[in-house]
Design an enzyme around this catalytic site. Structure first.
Site, PDB file in Angstrom:
ATOM      1  N   TYR A 161      28.956 -31.347  -5.552  1.00 31.87           N
ATOM      2  CA  TYR A 161      29.906 -31.321  -4.439  1.00 31.87           C
ATOM      3  C   TYR A 161      29.479 -32.286  -3.338  1.00 31.87           C
ATOM      4  O   TYR A 161      30.305 -32.953  -2.707  1.00 31.87           O
ATOM      5  CB  TYR A 161      30.023 -29.896  -3.873  1.00 31.87           C
ATOM      6  CG  TYR A 161      30.846 -29.824  -2.603  1.00 31.87           C
ATOM      7  CD1 TYR A 161      32.182 -30.230  -2.585  1.00 31.87           C
ATOM      8  CD2 TYR A 161      30.281 -29.365  -1.410  1.00 31.87           C
ATOM      9  CE1 TYR A 161      32.928 -30.171  -1.416  1.00 31.87           C
ATOM     10  CE2 TYR A 161      31.021 -29.305  -0.238  1.00 31.87           C
ATOM     11  CZ  TYR A 161      32.345 -29.711  -0.244  1.00 31.87           C
ATOM     12  OH  TYR A 161      33.078 -29.657   0.915  1.00 31.87           O
ATOM     13  N   ARG A 168      33.700 -39.632  -1.026  1.00 34.36           N
ATOM     14  CA  ARG A 168      34.931 -39.471  -0.240  1.00 34.36           C
ATOM     15  C   ARG A 168      34.764 -40.034   1.167  1.00 34.36           C
ATOM     16  O   ARG A 168      35.625 -40.755   1.662  1.00 34.36           O
ATOM     17  CB  ARG A 168      35.311 -37.983  -0.182  1.00 34.36           C
ATOM     18  CG  ARG A 168      36.480 -37.695   0.737  1.00 34.36           C
ATOM     19  CD  ARG A 168      36.973 -36.260   0.627  1.00 34.36           C
ATOM     20  NE  ARG A 168      35.958 -35.251   0.914  1.00 34.36           N
ATOM     21  CZ  ARG A 168      36.208 -33.939   0.977  1.00 34.36           C
ATOM     22  NH1 ARG A 168      37.427 -33.476   0.728  1.00 34.36           N
ATOM     23  NH2 ARG A 168      35.243 -33.077   1.244  1.00 34.36           N
ATOM     24  N   TYR A 221      29.617 -30.941  10.251  1.00 28.73           N
ATOM     25  CA  TYR A 221      28.599 -30.044   9.688  1.00 28.73           C
ATOM     26  C   TYR A 221      27.215 -30.697   9.801  1.00 28.73           C
ATOM     27  O   TYR A 221      27.081 -31.917   9.622  1.00 28.73           O
ATOM     28  CB  TYR A 221      28.873 -29.792   8.195  1.00 28.73           C
ATOM     29  CG  TYR A 221      29.902 -28.730   7.860  1.00 28.73           C
ATOM     30  CD1 TYR A 221      30.394 -27.831   8.805  1.00 28.73           C
ATOM     31  CD2 TYR A 221      30.373 -28.616   6.551  1.00 28.73           C
ATOM     32  CE1 TYR A 221      31.340 -26.869   8.452  1.00 28.73           C
ATOM     33  CE2 TYR A 221      31.314 -27.655   6.195  1.00 28.73           C
ATOM     34  CZ  TYR A 221      31.790 -26.785   7.153  1.00 28.73           C
ATOM     35  OH  TYR A 221      32.721 -25.838   6.799  1.00 28.73           O
ATOM     36  N   ARG A 234      41.049 -28.576   9.018  1.00 28.59           N
ATOM     37  CA  ARG A 234      41.336 -27.199   8.579  1.00 28.59           C
ATOM     38  C   ARG A 234      42.799 -27.023   8.176  1.00 28.59           C
ATOM     39  O   ARG A 234      43.129 -26.133   7.403  1.00 28.59           O
ATOM     40  CB  ARG A 234      40.962 -26.213   9.682  1.00 28.59           C
ATOM     41  CG  ARG A 234      39.487 -26.273  10.081  1.00 28.59           C
ATOM     42  CD  ARG A 234      38.554 -25.968   8.923  1.00 28.59           C
ATOM     43  NE  ARG A 234      37.139 -26.117   9.291  1.00 28.59           N
ATOM     44  CZ  ARG A 234      36.131 -25.937   8.445  1.00 28.59           C
ATOM     45  NH1 ARG A 234      36.378 -25.631   7.178  1.00 28.59           N
ATOM     46  NH2 ARG A 234      34.895 -26.090   8.845  1.00 28.59           N
ATOM     47  N   GLU A 341      37.820 -18.358  -1.822  1.00 26.24           N
ATOM     48  CA  GLU A 341      38.389 -19.359  -0.907  1.00 26.24           C
ATOM     49  C   GLU A 341      39.909 -19.276  -1.028  1.00 26.24           C
ATOM     50  O   GLU A 341      40.436 -19.114  -2.125  1.00 26.24           O
ATOM     51  CB  GLU A 341      37.892 -20.755  -1.307  1.00 26.24           C
ATOM     52  CG  GLU A 341      38.427 -21.871  -0.422  1.00 26.24           C
ATOM     53  CD  GLU A 341      37.800 -23.224  -0.753  1.00 26.24           C
ATOM     54  OE1 GLU A 341      36.561 -23.328  -0.763  1.00 26.24           O
ATOM     55  OE2 GLU A 341      38.557 -24.166  -1.025  1.00 26.24           O
TER      56      GLU A 341
HETATM   57  C1  3EB Z   1      34.338 -25.122   3.995  1.00 25.63           C
HETATM   58  O1  3EB Z   1      35.044 -24.698   4.904  1.00 25.63           O
HETATM   59  C2  3EB Z   1      34.545 -24.513   2.652  1.00 25.63           C
HETATM   60  O2  3EB Z   1      35.456 -30.426   0.729  1.00 25.63           O
HETATM   61  O3  3EB Z   1      37.605 -30.739   0.737  1.00 25.63           O
HETATM   62  C3  3EB Z   1      37.166 -25.961   2.033  1.00 25.63           C
HETATM   63  C4  3EB Z   1      38.235 -26.855   2.023  1.00 25.63           C
HETATM   64  C5  3EB Z   1      35.917 -26.398   1.634  1.00 25.63           C
HETATM   65  C6  3EB Z   1      38.047 -28.172   1.631  1.00 25.63           C
HETATM   66  C7  3EB Z   1      36.609 -30.022   0.870  1.00 25.63           C
HETATM   67  C8  3EB Z   1      35.743 -27.720   1.252  1.00 25.63           C
HETATM   68  C9  3EB Z   1      36.802 -28.607   1.244  1.00 25.63           C
HETATM   69  O4  3EB Z   1      33.453 -25.977   4.164  1.00 25.63           O
HETATM   70  C10 3EB Z   1      34.738 -25.472   1.590  1.00 25.63           C
END
Ligand code: 3EB
Length: 358
Positions: A161, A168, A221, A234, A341
């Site tokens: 991942y 990306r 992050y 989001r 999720e």
């Molecule tokens: C998160 O909030 C959980 O890498 O495109 C959620 C939605 C998550 C999209 C992405 C990852 C992705 O980090 C994981």
């Protein structure tokens, strides 16, 4: 013009009249036995168990001809490189699958210098996708769907991942999504097997990126989650004519940047619902009217362990009470401690016609 989304079972897709199929821009669907059918339509077909909700397991994005003249909603099919897509006067839906093996064979350096094939495949796919939409003038991406095999496995000293995130972000940083402020909504899930498979919905109008005040931006992050951060927002809010569409990204039990309730799937589900509500509240405040409602949404619920289905479903039913539009799918979540999720799409009508929310 506008966008229409429908959720039906795969056999029902095949039973639709040709006139309906001609309006389809693309399909995201799961666990189908005959994926070669409807091969004129861009379709991402994901081979993973549908645990419940088969009757709505196909998400179909349609060109909406109800509101205006039909000439601009005429749907055209095309291909470029490996990207299969359809477009109307406003929207473009595309799918792209890339086999990582293509990249693992090209490298001659010693292992420790090699770029992970998944990272290369991701970078290549995203570059081609952005080249296409920029060339055609559909350069605003609202939503990406990303699926890959063995998402939590590692190679080249990096979880897959995280390899995907590096590839990306290399592209997104150069694509005009400046400093992570206007990123598309997305999801990234792991499947047992299959190539890197990406679907995307893009268009001529800009959407607004929505964040969640309970969570830090994924783009920000800390480094403990990988060398380059995930590039998504989001949710993406698209307001077109009197219609607004909210594309909510995969949402999980994360507060701040930390996973909550590591081994408790019911508590993770409740935390995820709070996050979905927080994203919806943000979108409603941007829209300046509280029109989006979780109860009106279509949910895609990804569950890591099949045995957790009942626990997750019980929490959703308790919270949403009435009729729930949800399909439950077995998939691996991108953090090993996340068990569930949920992604969601909601549409509403607005009083005012505004093509771009300020
Ligand atoms: C998160 O909030 C959980 O890498 O495109 C959620 C939605 C998550 C999209 C992405 C990852 C992705 O980090 C994981």
């Amino acid at each position: 013009m506008g966008i229409k989304v429908q959720y039906i079972a795969f056999p029902d897709v095949q039973r639709q009249a040709q006139a309906w199929q001609d309006q389809v821009l693309g399909i995201v669907c799961f666990n189908e036995s005959n994926p070669d059918d409807l091969n004129a339509i861009p379709k991402i077909h994901l081979n993973t168990p549908v645990l419940a909700g088969e009757n709505i397991a196909c998400e179909i994005w349609l060109s909406d001809i109800s509101s205006e003249n039909t000439s601009s909603s005429h749907v055209v099919s095309a291909n470029k490189g490996g990207i299969q897509y359809r477009l109307d006067g406003e929207l473009l839906f595309g799918v792209f699958s890339l086999d990582e093996l293509t990249f693992s064979q090209e490298q001659t350096q010693p292992t420790e210098n090699k770029i992970p094939p998944l990272q290369q495949a991701t970078e290549s796919a995203y570059r081609q996708i952005f080249a296409l939409i920029d060339e055609l003038g559909y350069s605003n991406v609202y939503r990406f769907w990303n699926y890959m095999a063995d998402i939590n496995d590692s190679s080249h000293d990096l979880e897959r991942y995280r390899q995907f995130n590096v590839g990306r972000k290399h592209v997104l940083m150069q694509s005009g999504c400046d400093a992570g402020s206007e990123l598309p909504a997305a999801c990234a899930l792991g499947l047992a097997k299959g190539p890197l498979s990406i679907a995307f919905l893009a268009g001529k109008k800009a959407a607004v990126a929505i964040e969640n005040p309970r969570q830090i931006k994924a783009y920000d992050y800390p480094e403990q989650y990988g060398p380059l951060t995930p590039s998504f927002s989001r949710a993406a809010l698209l307001h077109s004519g009197n219609q607004a569409t909210l594309f909510i990204s995969g949402t999980a039990s994360i507060v701040g940047h930390q996973t909550q309730h590591a081994s408790d799937v019911a508590a993770q589900t409740r935390e995820t619902l709070l996050n979905l509500e927080a994203v919806i509240a943000e979108a409603n405040s941007v829209l300046e009217q509280p029109r989006f409602n979780l109860c009106d949404s279509f949910l895609r619920v990804y569950i890591r362990h099949v045995v957790d289905l009942d626990a997750v479903r019980t929490e959703l039913q308790r919270y949403l009470k009435g009729e729930i539009n949800a399909v439950y799918i077995q998939a691996d979540i991108c953090r090993h401690d996340l068990l569930v999720e949920i992604e969601a799409t909601i549409q509403c009508q607005t009083d005012f016609d505004k093509t771009e929310v300020a």
